[in-house]
Scaffold this active site. Structure first.
Site, mmCIF file in Angstrom:
data_model
loop_
_atom_site.group_PDB
_atom_site.id
_atom_site.type_symbol
_atom_site.label_atom_id
_atom_site.label_comp_id
_atom_site.label_asym_id
_atom_site.label_seq_id
_atom_site.Cartn_x
_atom_site.Cartn_y
_atom_site.Cartn_z
ATOM 1 N N CYS A 1 -4.656 -2.574 3.069
ATOM 2 C CA CYS A 1 -5.306 -1.458 3.763
ATOM 3 C C CYS A 1 -5.194 -1.744 5.250
ATOM 4 O O CYS A 1 -5.760 -2.725 5.737
ATOM 5 C CB CYS A 1 -6.771 -1.335 3.340
ATOM 6 S SG CYS A 1 -7.718 -0.129 4.298
ATOM 7 N N GLY A 2 -4.451 -0.904 5.970
ATOM 8 C CA GLY A 2 -4.183 -1.175 7.381
ATOM 9 C C GLY A 2 -5.430 -1.198 8.236
ATOM 10 O O GLY A 2 -5.662 -2.150 8.998
ATOM 11 N N THR A 3 -6.245 -0.145 8.126
ATOM 12 C CA THR A 3 -7.486 -0.144 8.899
ATOM 13 C C THR A 3 -8.388 -1.286 8.445
ATOM 14 O O THR A 3 -9.116 -1.881 9.243
ATOM 15 C CB THR A 3 -8.220 1.196 8.766
ATOM 16 O OG1 THR A 3 -8.387 1.522 7.377
ATOM 17 C CG2 THR A 3 -7.455 2.315 9.464
ATOM 18 N N CYS B 1 -5.197 5.900 8.207
ATOM 19 C CA CYS B 1 -4.622 4.890 7.316
ATOM 20 C C CYS B 1 -3.569 4.124 8.107
ATOM 21 O O CYS B 1 -2.513 4.675 8.433
ATOM 22 C CB CYS B 1 -4.002 5.547 6.087
ATOM 23 S SG CYS B 1 -3.154 4.393 4.996
ATOM 24 N N ASN C 1 -1.632 1.440 7.350
ATOM 25 C CA ASN C 1 -0.362 1.231 6.663
ATOM 26 C C ASN C 1 0.406 2.541 6.557
ATOM 27 O O ASN C 1 1.633 2.573 6.661
ATOM 28 C CB ASN C 1 -0.601 0.652 5.265
ATOM 29 C CG ASN C 1 -1.113 -0.773 5.300
ATOM 30 O OD1 ASN C 1 -0.751 -1.544 6.177
ATOM 31 N ND2 ASN C 1 -1.958 -1.122 4.347
ATOM 32 N N ASN D 1 -12.232 5.144 10.478
ATOM 33 C CA ASN D 1 -12.883 5.348 9.184
ATOM 34 C C ASN D 1 -13.823 4.164 8.940
ATOM 35 O O ASN D 1 -13.714 3.134 9.588
ATOM 36 C CB ASN D 1 -11.852 5.524 8.049
ATOM 37 C CG ASN D 1 -10.873 4.367 7.958
ATOM 38 O OD1 ASN D 1 -10.923 3.422 8.734
ATOM 39 N ND2 ASN D 1 -9.961 4.438 7.005
ATOM 40 N N GLU E 1 -10.903 0.304 -1.565
ATOM 41 C CA GLU E 1 -10.890 1.498 -0.723
ATOM 42 C C GLU E 1 -11.650 2.636 -1.389
ATOM 43 O O GLU E 1 -11.486 2.894 -2.586
ATOM 44 C CB GLU E 1 -9.458 1.944 -0.439
ATOM 45 C CG GLU E 1 -8.652 0.967 0.402
ATOM 46 C CD GLU E 1 -7.364 1.586 0.910
ATOM 47 O OE1 GLU E 1 -7.437 2.662 1.542
ATOM 48 O OE2 GLU E 1 -6.291 1.010 0.672
ATOM 49 N N ARG E 2 -12.453 3.336 -0.600
ATOM 50 C CA ARG E 2 -13.172 4.494 -1.126
ATOM 51 C C ARG E 2 -12.152 5.554 -1.559
ATOM 52 O O ARG E 2 -11.145 5.792 -0.890
ATOM 53 C CB ARG E 2 -14.132 5.067 -0.080
ATOM 54 C CG ARG E 2 -13.447 5.571 1.167
ATOM 55 C CD ARG E 2 -14.387 6.274 2.129
ATOM 56 N NE ARG E 2 -13.626 6.706 3.298
ATOM 57 C CZ ARG E 2 -14.097 7.500 4.239
ATOM 58 N NH1 ARG E 2 -15.326 7.961 4.165
ATOM 59 N NH2 ARG E 2 -13.352 7.842 5.270
ATOM 60 N N ASN F 1 -15.027 1.643 2.869
ATOM 61 C CA ASN F 1 -14.010 0.696 2.431
ATOM 62 C C ASN F 1 -14.595 -0.707 2.599
ATOM 63 O O ASN F 1 -15.166 -1.018 3.647
ATOM 64 C CB ASN F 1 -12.746 0.833 3.280
ATOM 65 C CG ASN F 1 -12.218 2.248 3.308
ATOM 66 O OD1 ASN F 1 -11.662 2.732 2.332
ATOM 67 N ND2 ASN F 1 -12.401 2.935 4.442
ATOM 68 N N ASN G 1 0.905 -1.149 0.000
ATOM 69 C CA ASN G 1 0.000 0.000 0.000
ATOM 70 C C ASN G 1 0.943 1.198 0.000
ATOM 71 O O ASN G 1 1.622 1.452 0.991
ATOM 72 C CB ASN G 1 -0.861 -0.049 1.253
ATOM 73 C CG ASN G 1 -1.985 0.952 1.311
ATOM 74 O OD1 ASN G 1 -2.575 1.123 2.373
ATOM 75 N ND2 ASN G 1 -2.325 1.618 0.227
#
Length: 292
Positions: A229-231, A90, A92, A166, A220-221, A202, A14
């Protein structure tokens, strides 16, 4: 200024352009961000990480107020998606951001706070050099938003809405294997309920837990499908644990770009994984100004 310094890095592929802007002089107008992140006409990235102190960003009007738990002296990750939109958090990106602070000499401590629009995110840099880093991020509360669904490839996937700073819709499906997952077409934006997610979402498609781990893909949006995507990995781990009848545990989350370890405990998540800084350089101010 004739040029702007930048670094390029990624967390499980990412990838981000890191812009040190301690005096908050760079105008991150959406069209400029989009051009810089474009893989044909710019440097190419999933997003931009501006590096500055939280107080400096507030003084410049980039932040209307300091987010919860963030002090003026804290380093702040001003994150922009590749389409120029602002994102709250985020995972990452925080790892790459923390690694950059250490590798550049801007931060001397191994444990410190990184500010984000989702609030303060404590980090631990376990080890690093000029290229590689190993970072844990305290991701904060994991909020269950209830059930919803996504439509991908004409197929409806039931999922759970999860807020990790998020919004996410993590869909764990007992019929999805790693092979089924790899065959899904995520080139088209998945369908979702805009009434449930009025600001977009997302979306993660996740296999059930097997041998302590899951496989995941993410759309991801504001970006599209990314290699990590970390989250999203935190949302996926929380949803997979819930699917498995558990509220807590550690899950190895495998994404297209690698692996991260997510721990869910006491209603909060932590994320440990790699960071790689691949290049340093300068951006021509003439090119930057031509984008206006």
């Amino acid at each position: 200024m004739a040029t702007m310094d930048f670094s390029k890095g990624h967390g499980t592929q990412n990838d981000f352009v890191v812009l040190p802007d301690l005096d908050v002089r760079v105008d991150l107008e959406p069209a400029r961000v989009s051009a810089l992140c474009d893989r044909q006409r710019g440097l190419g990235a999933d997003g931009i990480l501006r590096v500055a102190r939280a107080g400096a960003l507030a003084d410049a009007g980039v932040l209307g107020a300091l987010p919860d738990g963030v002090a003026a002296e804290d380093w702040f990750m001003d994150y922009r998606n590749s389409d120029g939109s602002i994102a709250e958090m985020c995972g990452n990106g925080v790892r790459v951001f923390a690694h950059y602070l250490k590798a550049s000499g801007l931060e001397s401590k191994d444990e410190f706070v990184v500010g984000s629009r989702a609030g303060a995110r404590p980090v631990v840099v376990h080890g690093y050099d000029a290229t590689h880093g190993d970072v844990t991020v305290a991701m904060g509360p994991i909020k269950d938003l209830g059930t919803s669904s996504a439509t991908i490839d004409g197929r409806v996937f039931a999922g759970v809405g999860i807020d990790v700073g998020n919004p996410h819709l993590a869909c764990v499906d007992e019929h999805v294997t790693a092979e089924v997952l790899s065959a899904l077409d995520l080139s088209v934006s998945p369908g979702f309920d805009p009434g449930f997610f009025p600001h977009g979402v997302n979306i993660e498609i996740v296999t059930p837990i097997h041998d302590g781990g899951v496989h995941m893909r993410v759309h991801e949006r504001g970006v599209g499908e990314t290699r990590s995507c970390g989250t999203g990995t935190v949302a996926a781990a929380a949803a997979a644990l819930k699917f498995d009848g558990r509220d807590e545990g550690s899950v190895l989350v495998r994404v297209l770009g690698g692996e991260v370890q997510v721990t869910v405990e006491g209603g909060e998540g932590s994320l440990r994984g790699p960071s790689v800084l691949v290049a340093n350089g300068t951006i021509s101010d003439a090119w930057w100004q031509s984008l206006v």
